[in-house]
Design a protein around this motif. Structure first.
Motif, PDB file in Angstrom:
ATOM      1  N   GLY A 195      -1.943 -12.689  -4.310  1.00 28.74           N
ATOM      2  CA  GLY A 195      -0.848 -11.731  -4.011  1.00 28.74           C
ATOM      3  C   GLY A 195      -1.286 -10.574  -3.012  1.00 28.74           C
ATOM      4  O   GLY A 195      -2.518 -10.014  -3.207  1.00 28.74           O
ATOM      5  N   PHE A 196      -0.427  -9.921  -2.042  1.00 28.01           N
ATOM      6  CA  PHE A 196      -1.153  -9.103  -1.211  1.00 28.01           C
ATOM      7  C   PHE A 196      -0.172  -7.645  -1.725  1.00 28.01           C
ATOM      8  O   PHE A 196       0.653  -7.216  -1.653  1.00 28.01           O
ATOM      9  N   VAL A 197      -1.476  -6.906  -2.352  1.00 30.75           N
ATOM     10  CA  VAL A 197      -0.747  -5.629  -2.935  1.00 30.75           C
ATOM     11  C   VAL A 197      -0.912  -4.276  -2.068  1.00 30.75           C
ATOM     12  O   VAL A 197      -1.732  -4.408  -1.209  1.00 30.75           O
ATOM     13  N   PRO A 198      -0.252  -3.497  -2.255  1.00 32.19           N
ATOM     14  CA  PRO A 198       0.864  -3.345  -3.275  1.00 32.19           C
ATOM     15  C   PRO A 198       1.910  -4.208  -3.076  1.00 32.19           C
ATOM     16  O   PRO A 198       2.747  -4.419  -2.012  1.00 32.19           O
ATOM     17  N   SER A 199       2.297  -4.951  -4.254  1.00 23.21           N
ATOM     18  CA  SER A 199       3.538  -5.769  -4.076  1.00 23.21           C
ATOM     19  C   SER A 199       4.225  -5.972  -5.291  1.00 23.21           C
ATOM     20  O   SER A 199       4.042  -5.147  -6.375  1.00 23.21           O
ATOM     21  N   TYR A 200       5.117  -6.887  -5.710  1.00 20.75           N
ATOM     22  CA  TYR A 200       5.887  -6.958  -6.912  1.00 20.75           C
ATOM     23  C   TYR A 200       4.950  -7.212  -8.158  1.00 20.75           C
ATOM     24  O   TYR A 200       4.253  -8.185  -8.146  1.00 20.75           O
ATOM     25  N   SER A 201       4.956  -6.152  -8.978  1.00 21.30           N
ATOM     26  CA  SER A 201       3.794  -6.288  -9.947  1.00 21.30           C
ATOM     27  C   SER A 201       4.048  -7.725 -11.014  1.00 21.30           C
ATOM     28  O   SER A 201       2.896  -8.087 -11.671  1.00 21.30           O
ATOM     29  N   MET A 202       5.225  -8.266 -11.023  1.00 21.72           N
ATOM     30  CA  MET A 202       5.546  -9.163 -11.978  1.00 21.72           C
ATOM     31  C   MET A 202       4.550 -10.720 -11.408  1.00 21.72           C
ATOM     32  O   MET A 202       4.325 -11.422 -12.116  1.00 21.72           O
ATOM     33  N   HIS A 203       4.492 -10.762 -10.162  1.00 19.98           N
ATOM     34  CA  HIS A 203       3.783 -11.895  -9.758  1.00 19.98           C
ATOM     35  C   HIS A 203       2.293 -11.663 -10.466  1.00 19.98           C
ATOM     36  O   HIS A 203       1.862 -12.778 -10.877  1.00 19.98           O
TER      37      HIS A 203
ATOM     38  N   VAL B  16      -0.093 -18.912  -3.440  1.00 24.43           N
ATOM     39  CA  VAL B  16       0.055 -17.719  -2.741  1.00 24.43           C
ATOM     40  C   VAL B  16       1.329 -16.942  -2.681  1.00 24.43           C
ATOM     41  O   VAL B  16       2.365 -17.717  -2.654  1.00 24.43           O
ATOM     42  N   PHE B  17       1.383 -15.683  -3.156  1.00 29.75           N
ATOM     43  CA  PHE B  17       2.790 -14.793  -3.170  1.00 29.75           C
ATOM     44  C   PHE B  17       2.888 -14.266  -1.856  1.00 29.75           C
ATOM     45  O   PHE B  17       2.038 -13.310  -1.427  1.00 29.75           O
ATOM     46  N   LEU B  18       4.190 -14.182  -1.244  1.00 25.29           N
ATOM     47  CA  LEU B  18       4.398 -13.464  -0.176  1.00 25.29           C
ATOM     48  C   LEU B  18       5.833 -12.911  -0.460  1.00 25.29           C
ATOM     49  O   LEU B  18       6.828 -13.630  -0.695  1.00 25.29           O
ATOM     50  N   CYS B  19       5.881 -11.544  -0.510  1.00 21.60           N
ATOM     51  CA  CYS B  19       7.063 -10.758  -1.013  1.00 21.60           C
ATOM     52  C   CYS B  19       7.730 -10.376   0.377  1.00 21.60           C
ATOM     53  O   CYS B  19       7.013  -9.481   0.950  1.00 21.60           O
ATOM     54  N   THR B  20       8.931 -10.640   0.753  1.00 22.73           N
ATOM     55  CA  THR B  20       9.590 -10.083   2.167  1.00 22.73           C
ATOM     56  C   THR B  20      11.301 -10.091   1.855  1.00 22.73           C
ATOM     57  O   THR B  20      11.656 -11.071   1.594  1.00 22.73           O
ATOM     58  N   PRO B  21      11.659  -8.914   2.030  1.00 25.72           N
ATOM     59  CA  PRO B  21      10.960  -7.620   2.056  1.00 25.72           C
ATOM     60  C   PRO B  21      10.300  -7.433   0.663  1.00 25.72           C
ATOM     61  O   PRO B  21      10.482  -7.721  -0.185  1.00 25.72           O
ATOM     62  N   ASN B  22       8.983  -6.657   0.955  1.00 27.08           N
ATOM     63  CA  ASN B  22       8.185  -6.466   0.079  1.00 27.08           C
ATOM     64  C   ASN B  22       8.557  -5.357  -0.746  1.00 27.08           C
ATOM     65  O   ASN B  22       9.201  -4.249  -0.698  1.00 27.08           O
ATOM     66  N   ASN B  23       8.131  -5.515  -2.205  1.00 27.18           N
ATOM     67  CA  ASN B  23       8.609  -4.400  -3.143  1.00 27.18           C
ATOM     68  C   ASN B  23       7.191  -3.943  -3.565  1.00 27.18           C
ATOM     69  O   ASN B  23       6.388  -4.844  -4.186  1.00 27.18           O
TER      70      ASN B  23
ATOM     71  N   VAL C 226       0.053 -18.691   6.729  1.00 27.29           N
ATOM     72  CA  VAL C 226      -0.521 -18.860   5.144  1.00 27.29           C
ATOM     73  C   VAL C 226      -0.296 -20.385   4.841  1.00 27.29           C
ATOM     74  O   VAL C 226      -1.235 -20.915   4.061  1.00 27.29           O
ATOM     75  N   LEU C 227       0.623 -20.936   5.205  1.00 23.57           N
ATOM     76  CA  LEU C 227       0.885 -22.094   5.068  1.00 23.57           C
ATOM     77  C   LEU C 227      -0.251 -23.261   5.658  1.00 23.57           C
ATOM     78  O   LEU C 227      -0.458 -24.064   4.849  1.00 23.57           O
ATOM     79  N   ALA C 228      -0.493 -22.815   6.747  1.00 20.82           N
ATOM     80  CA  ALA C 228      -1.757 -23.716   7.524  1.00 20.82           C
ATOM     81  C   ALA C 228      -2.927 -23.456   6.948  1.00 20.82           C
ATOM     82  O   ALA C 228      -3.753 -24.399   6.861  1.00 20.82           O
TER      83      ALA C 228
ATOM     84  N   ARG D 289      -3.998 -24.742   0.565  1.00 20.08           N
ATOM     85  CA  ARG D 289      -3.989 -26.107   0.467  1.00 20.08           C
ATOM     86  C   ARG D 289      -3.026 -26.143  -0.820  1.00 20.08           C
ATOM     87  O   ARG D 289      -2.563 -27.284  -1.183  1.00 20.08           O
ATOM     88  N   GLY D 290      -2.431 -24.985  -1.211  1.00 15.68           N
ATOM     89  CA  GLY D 290      -1.538 -25.183  -2.132  1.00 15.68           C
ATOM     90  C   GLY D 290      -0.085 -24.751  -2.172  1.00 15.68           C
ATOM     91  O   GLY D 290       0.442 -24.731  -1.238  1.00 15.68           O
ATOM     92  N   ILE D 291       0.541 -24.045  -3.359  1.00 17.21           N
ATOM     93  CA  ILE D 291       2.006 -23.643  -3.252  1.00 17.21           C
ATOM     94  C   ILE D 291       1.981 -22.055  -2.639  1.00 17.21           C
ATOM     95  O   ILE D 291       1.022 -21.535  -2.852  1.00 17.21           O
ATOM     96  N   VAL D 292       3.130 -22.072  -1.726  1.00 18.26           N
ATOM     97  CA  VAL D 292       3.062 -20.700  -1.085  1.00 18.26           C
ATOM     98  C   VAL D 292       4.621 -20.219  -1.568  1.00 18.26           C
ATOM     99  O   VAL D 292       5.440 -20.937  -1.232  1.00 18.26           O
ATOM    100  N   VAL D 293       4.574 -19.064  -2.335  1.00 22.30           N
ATOM    101  CA  VAL D 293       6.085 -18.745  -2.693  1.00 22.30           C
ATOM    102  C   VAL D 293       6.402 -17.486  -1.928  1.00 22.30           C
ATOM    103  O   VAL D 293       5.516 -16.433  -1.889  1.00 22.30           O
ATOM    104  N   VAL D 294       7.442 -17.593  -1.216  1.00 15.98           N
ATOM    105  CA  VAL D 294       8.223 -16.766  -0.453  1.00 15.98           C
ATOM    106  C   VAL D 294       9.248 -15.940  -1.435  1.00 15.98           C
ATOM    107  O   VAL D 294      10.032 -16.593  -1.746  1.00 15.98           O
ATOM    108  N   ASP D 295       8.967 -14.617  -1.961  1.00 13.44           N
ATOM    109  CA  ASP D 295       9.844 -13.923  -2.808  1.00 13.44           C
ATOM    110  C   ASP D 295      10.938 -13.203  -1.802  1.00 13.44           C
ATOM    111  O   ASP D 295      10.699 -12.135  -1.249  1.00 13.44           O
ATOM    112  N   GLU D 296      12.212 -13.511  -1.821  1.00 10.93           N
ATOM    113  CA  GLU D 296      13.180 -12.947  -0.801  1.00 10.93           C
ATOM    114  C   GLU D 296      14.271 -12.288  -1.635  1.00 10.93           C
ATOM    115  O   GLU D 296      15.400 -12.343  -1.442  1.00 10.93           O
ATOM    116  N   ALA D 297      13.757 -11.518  -2.779  1.00  8.40           N
ATOM    117  CA  ALA D 297      14.674 -10.971  -3.706  1.00  8.40           C
ATOM    118  C   ALA D 297      15.792  -9.765  -3.063  1.00  8.40           C
ATOM    119  O   ALA D 297      16.577  -9.792  -3.384  1.00  8.40           O
ATOM    120  N   TYR D 298      15.365  -9.466  -2.031  1.00 12.02           N
ATOM    121  CA  TYR D 298      16.144  -8.335  -1.272  1.00 12.02           C
ATOM    122  C   TYR D 298      16.474  -8.997   0.115  1.00 12.02           C
ATOM    123  O   TYR D 298      16.751  -7.985   0.983  1.00 12.02           O
TER     124      TYR D 298
END
Length: 365
Positions: A119-127, A166-173, A187-189, A192-201
């Motif tokens: 995860g790319f910090v600072p970001s959502y701490s629950m990741h 990989v966690f991507l948070c957008t908009p980032n918290n 990131v997808l390219a 090799r694994g799962i890419v999670v885009v967190d779009e809570a906002y």
């Protein structure tokens, strides 16, 4: 009591022995702007619709709920199509008790011992917390000094660490900054694994800001997570959801607890989705208050981060904890997210925003 605590502490998994539970302060204050809640209560018509839907379910609570929550998934698909124009099959949708449980399902299915998450910090701490809780190695990536992330930098970090998730948070918290589609594609390219885009906002983004949902076609490793807690003013109901390839959903079924969404939760969420226009009616007002906060903070000589969410991170504070305490003494509760010199404030009603800006001005004198 102290002896028993030491005994139990010794039995905890080692990584939890010095840990503290996640949670923001829940204090009785006049203006609570610390947890990114929607400040507007449910409109009466929505409250009555939800109550009616729950009343219909109560006599049947002797039976287990629909394990596949088919009606709710149909309602989520209809909502997403109305909002984005994308037609997603219900086989591509999943829901759980808040987006945190959605993320937990992902990590239980695709993370775990011997695997890693970036995860790319600072970001959502629950990741990070959910990664650690599931035995997944956490890798703290980096953002630049403006809390931004470029496609080139994201790609390089993925290539360097080779994570399973990989966690991507957008908009980032907590920064509120949104990512360009080029970052997600990079990131997808590179991964090799799962890419999670967190779009809570995502409902609060400025015009022209893209959603990762448009990338789902032909991307079986992409997961887009969302929630009804924020824009829908439905935080107390606990309903999060995701969109992904049906094969991903099959993986989540393996790890979820049986009948994990109660009949009451499903009924409440369906009723809310049927009134999505009424529930989202205050989104533009909250965006206006967010922008007002940005302008007000800047006028005080502080440094707000441009936000696409319903909150604003701001810096330039010589002592953030002291400012947090001073604001609390003025009856305003904001969030200390642990970034030196910074605090985060949620966009509230017009009156709440005024109270915050007045309190901050008094504190900064």
């Amino acid at each position: 009591m102290s002896d028993s605590r030491e005994v139990v502490r010794g039995l905890l998994r080692p990584q939890f022995r010095e840990a503290t539970p996640y949670g923001a302060p829940q204090l009785d204050v006049a203006v609570a702007l610390n947890t990114n809640e929607n400040p507007f209560e449910l409109p009466l018509e929505v409250a009555e619709a939800v109550a009616g839907a729950l009343r219909e379910q109560v006599p049947h609570l002797n039976r287990y709920p629909d394990r596949e929550f088919t009606g709710l998934r149909k309602a989520l698909a209809a909502y997403l199509q109305a909002q984005t124009g994308l037609s997603l099959p219900i086989e591509s949708l999943w829901a759980a008790n808040g987006s945190n449980e959605v993320l937990q399902h992902i990590m239980m299915a695709f993370g775990g011992p011997g695997r890693s998450a970036l995860g790319f910090v600072p970001s959502y701490s629950m990741h990070e917390l959910i990664s650690v809780a599931t035995g997944t190695q956490w890798i703290a990536g980096r953002r630049d000094e403006h809390f931004d992330l470029t496609a080139a930098d994201a790609r390089a970090q993925v290539q360097e660490h080779d994570p399973d998730i990989v966690f991507l948070c957008t908009p980032n918290n907590p920064s509120g900054t949104a990512l360009g589609v080029d970052v997600i594609e990079a990131v997808l390219a590179a991964s090799r694994g799962i890419v999670v885009v967190d779009e809570a906002y995502v409902e609060f983004v400025r015009p022209g800001t893209p959603s990762a949902l448009a990338l789902l076609g032909g991307q079986p490793r992409l997961i887009v997570s969302r929630t009804m807690s924020k824009a829908f003013a439905f935080a107390g109901a606990r309903l999060g959801y995701l969109a992904a390839d049906p094969a991903v959903i099959d993986g989540l079924r393996i790890v979820r607890l049986p009948y994990h969404l109660s009949s009451l939760t499903q009924a409440a969420a369906r009723a809310a989705l049927e009134h999505s226009d009424a529930l989202l009616a205050n989104v533009e007002e909250l965006k206006s208050q967010r922008d007002r906060i940005v302008e007000g903070i800047a006028s005080l000589g502080l440094t707000p981060v441009p936000s696409d969410a319903n909150f604003v991170l701001f810096g330039g504070l010589s002592d953030a904890p002291a400012t947090w305490q001073a604001l609390l003494e003025h009856g305003v509760l904001v969030r200390d997210v642990g970034i030196p010199g910074h605090l985060r404030v949620t966009a509230g009603t017009e009156a709440e925003t005024t109270a915050f800006l007045n309190a901050l001005a008094a504190v900064q004198r």
